[in-house]
Design an enzyme around this catalytic site. Structure first.
Site, PDB file in Angstrom:
ATOM      1  CG  HIS A 479     152.322  85.501  72.998  1.00 23.39           C
ATOM      2  ND1 HIS A 479     152.520  86.098  74.220  1.00 23.39           N
ATOM      3  CD2 HIS A 479     151.013  85.163  72.963  1.00 23.39           C
ATOM      4  CE1 HIS A 479     151.374  86.119  74.891  1.00 23.39           C
ATOM      5  NE2 HIS A 479     150.439  85.558  74.136  1.00 23.39           N
ATOM      6  CD  GLU A 480     149.074  84.279  69.862  1.00 22.83           C
ATOM      7  OE1 GLU A 480     148.423  83.345  70.380  1.00 22.83           O
ATOM      8  OE2 GLU A 480     149.018  85.449  70.302  1.00 22.83           O
ATOM      9  CG  HIS A 486     149.674  75.363  78.039  1.00 23.23           C
ATOM     10  ND1 HIS A 486     149.011  76.369  78.691  1.00 23.23           N
ATOM     11  CD2 HIS A 486     149.819  74.381  78.946  1.00 23.23           C
ATOM     12  CE1 HIS A 486     148.790  76.003  79.940  1.00 23.23           C
ATOM     13  NE2 HIS A 486     149.263  74.797  80.118  1.00 23.23           N
TER      14      HIS A 486
HETATM   15 ZN   LIG Z   1     148.488  85.107  74.749  1.00 20.24          ZN
END
Ligand SMILES: [Zn+2]
Length: 691
Positions: A479-480, A486
């Site tokens: 997730h991180e 991004h």
């Molecule tokens: Zn997040």
């Protein structure tokens, strides 16, 4: 580069000034913080005056770019400070940090309320040259004007003053909220010296607790309210009375109740934050803070968000009710417990999960040693986007456990770098997050690549064994890393909309939640998992069980998330100071309508709900579910074409990850998917599509 115009010349020995390259963490001391900030603010103020005096008619080149540069200088100075404050908390650093916060807010408010700056941006937006600017430049100007309006730029006289005072007070209050919570979390612990009282706890949790006790120089085991310790205790400790004590301490943190009652009570802060945010919104002509918050988000208005949440609540409620009944039956059948309490939920859920699927998260640890997981995660993005990631040795960081990596793309272009700080330790804030160290930027004067901080709180390696992760922790890491990608893979050259900058809050979780999906693919697990002693890959049979178990209590989990999200929206659209409903009443009403488990009356969950009081999620907690619609639907494209399809990977890279905040999230999504998002994939993935 401009020379600094200042009364006190910059101190060359101050590592926070004249930064180039990576922050010099080892050299940064609390006494550097305030002078560096003072110096930079003074120099920025002088630069701004020169820009305003010399630069008419204003253009991107003579004004907006210079403003970006000034913001960026400030970020470069402040980012290592706020990072250190989160990962190496000390009393001196915290004091320095706190003395600086009002100065930063003051400066930001001053600029955001300076009519000359607002007019300069307006002039650029209305000039003939505006149309020849790049999409990124135009978006930055548009966003800036929007934010100016939201910061009260169009207000006059007294209203403007009141607005400024509100923002200043809010900044102090939200920071105090966070500190109260941190202090309350660290103040309490459960020390046990008799091993038989700790029956049920897995070896990892016991070893961690033994080490914590040893660090304090005492015998036995110490359990804390930090996530890894707390959640293991609640899921596995057989002793119900000890679980109750842990639970009470946890849910009463920073409140009027519990073992440290009123010592760090956030109740008054919550009321005042709500009051001030409401006032702020009304000064600008909004009905309430929720409407104000949604102006800069993907969701159109409060109604749309409420409908979205209530629709999910309707769909998940019957399933959640069935699940809680099954849990109650199980507790009765296995232990004769007829009245299941909040501190029993996690415990019996884990037992039910084990009896149903014959495995537990703890059994999975052996298959996920950190070195294998990191390599495997990098392999995923090599296959998806053609990236290669290598470790750089000898980079100065803030702790010996921290590692540093570089990302090179398929064209052998370096795209970004990141620090990886994986393990829980004292003086480090709990949870997991990605933060920016530096953003991508390409201008005449400067070119720089993005750098990220990826921070987690996993159990550190113990007794010569590598750190072993649960599958849930592997998901957290992905997730991180998704947020990090991004930030780092952006191709946007202007900081204001590069990476996650300028991306609407309710769309910003798309790349992160999207990455989680790869933790569940058989193809991935062949290289992501490997027994730490034998190298054996996670057995297929076990993976199948994990997949079946994936939606275990999906209805209850959904109900819980909706409870938080609805509480947040109701709070910021209904609460009135001295009105007829208290925060607790609003929470109780929401619970009555969506929750299937009623917590005990002493539960003060809201006093620790930092997302919506001190984080950026005020009237925005719904964003997690909102973005999950996007991430599930985006992943569905890979399910259709193959999970490692390079073309689909490249399309996601080009249409979403590289674009940062240059376009509206819905436009980017449609460019990737060829249509608007639908809720179907989310319902299917969470096992809720049947209802
Ligand atoms: Zn997040």
């Amino acid at each position: 580069m401009d020379t600094l115009v200042t009364n006190s010349p910059p101190d060359d020995s101050n590592p926070l000034l004249n930064v180039s390259g990576l922050p010099r963490f080892k050299e940064i001391h609390p006494e550097h913080v305030e002078p560096a900030l003072d110096n930079l603010l003074e120099s920025n103020r002088a630069k701004l005056e020169r820009l305003l005096a010399n630069a008419e008619p204003y253009s991107w080149d003579n004004f907006a770019q210079a403003m970006e540069d000034m913001d960026e200088d400030l970020d470069r100075m402040w980012s290592p400070v706020s990072h250190l404050n989160a990962v190496c908390d000390s009393a001196d650093l915290r004091d320095a940090y706190n003395r600086c916060l009002p100065k930063l807010t003051n400066y930001a408010t001053e600029i955001s309320q300076d009519p000359r700056v607002f007019q300069a941006y307006l002039q650029i937006a209305e000039s003939a040259d505006f149309r020849i600017l790049s999409r990124a430049q135009k978006k930055i100007i548009d966003n800036t004007l929007r934010d100016f309006r939201l910061s009260g730029a169009e207000l006059g006289g007294d209203a403007k003053k009141a607005f400024k005072a509100i923002r200043q007070e809010l900044s102090t209050l939200t920071s105090r909220f966070e500190q109260n919570l941190l202090d309350a979390t660290h103040a309490w612990s459960l020390s046990v010296t008799e091993r038989e009282k700790l029956a049920g706890l897995p070896d990892t949790a016991m070893a961690m607790a033994a080490q914590a006790a040893k660090q304090d120089g005492v015998q036995g085991w110490k359990f804390t309210l930090d996530a890894p310790s707390y959640s293991a205790f609640m899921a596995y400790a057989d002793d119900g009375e000890l679980r109750r004590q842990m639970y009470e301490a946890y849910v009463c943190r920073a409140s009027d109740l519990g073992p440290d009652a009123n010592r760090w009570n956030n109740t008054g802060i919550i009321d005042r934050v709500l009051e001030l945010r409401g006032e702020m919104a009304r000064i600008l002509g909004f009905k309430h803070y929720a409407d104000y918050s949604l102006v800069s988000k993907m969701a159109r208005d409060t109604d749309e968000v409420m409908k979205f949440l209530l629709d999910l609540a309707d769909r998940s409620r019957p399933i959640a009710e069935k699940e809680i009944q099954e849990l109650k039956d199980f507790a009765w059948d296995s232990d004769g417990v007829s009245d299941i309490q909040s501190w029993d939920l996690s415990y019996y859920s884990e037992k039910l999960r084990q009896s149903r699927y014959q495995f537990c998260q703890e059994d999975l640890r052996v298959y996920f040693p950190v070195p294998r997981v990191i390599e495997g995660m990098f392999e995923v993005v090599r296959r998806l986007y053609g990236l290669s990631i290598t470790e750089k040795e000898g980079v100065c960081a803030w702790h010996p456990d921290v590692r540093f990596f570089e990302i090179v793309d398929a064209n052998e272009e370096v795209r970004g770098q990141f620090f990886l700080d994986l393990y829980a330790r004292n003086h480090k804030r709990g949870g997991a997050w990605m933060d920016e160290c530096q953003s991508r930027k390409l201008s005449v004067n400067k070119s720089q690549l993005p750098i990220a901080y990826l921070t987690c709180n996993f159990s550190p390696p113990l007794e010569g064994k590598p750190s072993l992760l649960t599958h849930d922790e592997v998901i957290t890491l992905f997730h991180e890393f998704g947020h990090g990608l991004h930030h780092m893979l952006t191709k946007v050259d202007y900081v204001g909309v590069a990476g996650i900058n300028g991306v609407a809050w309710d769309a910003v979780e798309l790349p992160s939640q999207f990455m989680e999906n790869w933790c569940w693919q058989e193809e991935t697990l062949e290289f992501l998992s490997g027994h730490y002693e034998t190298g054996e890959v996670l057995p297929k049979e076990l993976l199948n069980k994990m997949r079946t178990a994936r939606n275990f209590q999906a209805g209850m989990n959904m109900a819980r998330q909706l409870e938080f999200a609805l509480f947040d929206m109701h709070l910021y659209s209904e609460f009135e100071p001295n009105g007829n409903k208290s925060v607790q009443q609003i929470l109780d009403e929401v619970r009555a309508s969506v929750a299937v488990v009623m917590p005990p009356p002493f539960n003060r969950f809201q006093n620790g709900f930092s997302h919506i009081f001190s984080g950026g999620y005020a009237a925005g907690y719904y964003s997690y579910k909102w973005a999950e619609v996007l991430s599930a639907d985006a992943f569905a494209q890979f399910e259709e074409c193959g999970v490692f399809n390079r073309d689909t990977g490249n399309a996601f890279l080009h249409h979403i990850l590289e674009q940062g905040g240059t376009q509206e999230p819905i436009e980017l999504f449609v460019a990737f998917r060829g249509r608007e998002p639908t809720i179907d994939a989310l319902l299917r993935h969470s096992g809720l599509s049947a209802c």
